[in-house]
Enzyme design. Structure first.
Site, PDB file in Angstrom:
ATOM      1  N   HIS A   1      -3.229  -6.519  -2.705  1.00 18.69           N
ATOM      2  CA  HIS A   1      -2.938  -7.098  -1.402  1.00 18.69           C
ATOM      3  C   HIS A   1      -3.844  -6.552  -0.305  1.00 18.69           C
ATOM      4  O   HIS A   1      -3.647  -6.864   0.859  1.00 18.69           O
ATOM      5  CB  HIS A   1      -1.476  -6.845  -1.025  1.00 18.69           C
TER       6      HIS A   1
ATOM      7  N   ASP B   1      -0.139  -4.812  -5.875  1.00 18.75           N
ATOM      8  CA  ASP B   1       0.381  -4.733  -4.513  1.00 18.75           C
ATOM      9  C   ASP B   1      -0.701  -4.119  -3.620  1.00 18.75           C
ATOM     10  O   ASP B   1      -1.885  -4.283  -3.900  1.00 18.75           O
ATOM     11  CB  ASP B   1       1.677  -3.902  -4.485  1.00 18.75           C
TER      12      ASP B   1
END
Length: 269
Positions: free
Chosen positions: A224, A201
Site C-alpha cells: 500500500h 499492506d
C-alpha cells in the site's frame, strides 16, 4: 554498537513470537542482528548464577543447544529459551546468545525482558517466522534481517527513541492482509535505510505522535506504499511530524506516500 538505556526508569524489550500454538524458529545461518540491553537500574535482588557451561567455566557465548534446547522441530524449547535469557540478562560478562544454524527450534510466544546487568546480544536466524516488537527501547539497531510471511506486522516499533533499521528484507504475499512491513508508533528519531519491503499492506506505517522519521533508499512494492495514519479515530488527537522520505522506489503499490485520517463517523480515508 548502540545501547538500550532505561526509558522513564524502566526498560522493556519484547521479542514476541505471536502464534496460536507453536512458532517454528527456522535457523539457516548466523547473522549480525544484535539487540543490546545495558541498564544501570538492574534490581540486585534478582540474582541468577554466573554464566557457566557444562564444564563449569564462565563464558560469554551461549549456544542454546548446549543449554538443553533440542532444535529437532518437535520438542517445545520455550522454557529453555526463557531460562537462557534469565541467565544471560543477569550476567556481567556481556553474553551473546547464539542460535546455531541447521536447527529448527519450536517456541511459544515469548518475551525477553530487562533490565539487564550488561549488554546482551542475540544472534538468531535469517528467517524470522513471526512479527517482532520493540517497546520502550533507546538507541536500538536492527539490521541484516530477512523476514518472511509474518502473520501480521513484521516489525513494530513503539515508544522508542533513536532507532536505526537498516538492510532489512520483508516479503509477504501481495494479498496478505495487515502485514505491514515496519510499523512505527509514538517513537522519535527513527531511521529506516536500505530496506526492501514486499507485502500486502503498508510497506511502512507511521502513527501515534511519532516525529523525526527518516526513510531513505528503500524499495517498496507490492503493498500500500508508505502511510502516515490512520489519525483521529473516535475524535482522538495525535500528530506525526518531521517525516522525510529521501530516495524511495515504489513499484506495484496502491499508493505512493499518503496521510490517512478519520472523518466524523469514523470513516477512514
Amino acid at each position: 554498537m548502540g545501547e538500550l538505556r532505561s526509558y522513564l526508569s524502566f526498560f522493556c524489550f519484547t521479542f514476541s513470537y505471536s502464534v496460536s500454538i507453536l512458532a517454528s524458529l527456522l535457523v539457516y545461518t548466523t547473522i549480525s542482528f544484535l539487540l543490546f540491553a545495558n541498564v544501570n537500574s538492574f534490581d540486585p535482588l534478582i540474582q541468577f548464577p554466573i554464566l557457566k557451561n557444562t564444564t563449569g567455566k564462565s563464558i560469554t557465548l551461549i549456544y542454546v543447544n548446549e543449554f538443553g534446547a533440542k532444535g529437532d522441530g518437535i520438542t517445545d524449547d520455550t522454557k529453555i529459551f526463557q531460562h537462557i535469557w534469565k541467565i544471560a540478562c543477569s550476567s556481567p560478562l556481556r553474553p551473546k546468545i547464539i542460535i546455531p544454524h541447521r536447527y529448527t527450534f519450536l517456541v511459544r510466544p515469548i518475551d525477553f525482558v530487562g533490565p539487564c546487568r550488561s549488554k546482551v546480544s542475540l544472534v538468531p536466524c535469517r528467517h524470522a517466522p513471526t512479527a517482532m516488537s520493540f517497546h520502550r527501547c533507546n538507541n536500538l539497531k536492527v539490521r541484516n534481517l530477512r523476514m518472511l510471511n509474518s502473520q501480521q506486522m513484521h516489525i513494530s516499533i513503539s515508544n522508542c527513541i533513536n532507532v536505526e533499521v537498516s538492510r532489512i528484507k520483508v516479503q509477504a504475499p501481495a494479498k496478505s492482509p495487515n502485514t505491514d512491513g515496519i510499523h512505527i508508533s509514538s517513537s522519535t528519531l527513527v531511521g529506516i535505510r536500505d530496506c526492501s519491503i514486499r507485502t500486502g499492506d503498508d510497506c511502512i506505517s507511521i502513527v501515534g505522535n511519532s516525529s523525526r522519521i527518516l526513510v531513505k533508499n528503500i524499495a517498496c512494492g507490492p503493498g500500500h506504499g508508505i502511510s502516515i495514519g490512520s489519525l483521529g479515530k473516535s475524535n482522538s488527537w495525535s500528530q506525526v511530524q518531521n517525516v522525510l522520505v529521501d530516495g524511495a522506489y515504489l513499484s506495484n503499490t496502491e499508493n505512493g506516500v499518503r496521510i490517512k485520517t478519520w472523518q466524523v463517523g469514523n470513516q477512514s480515508y
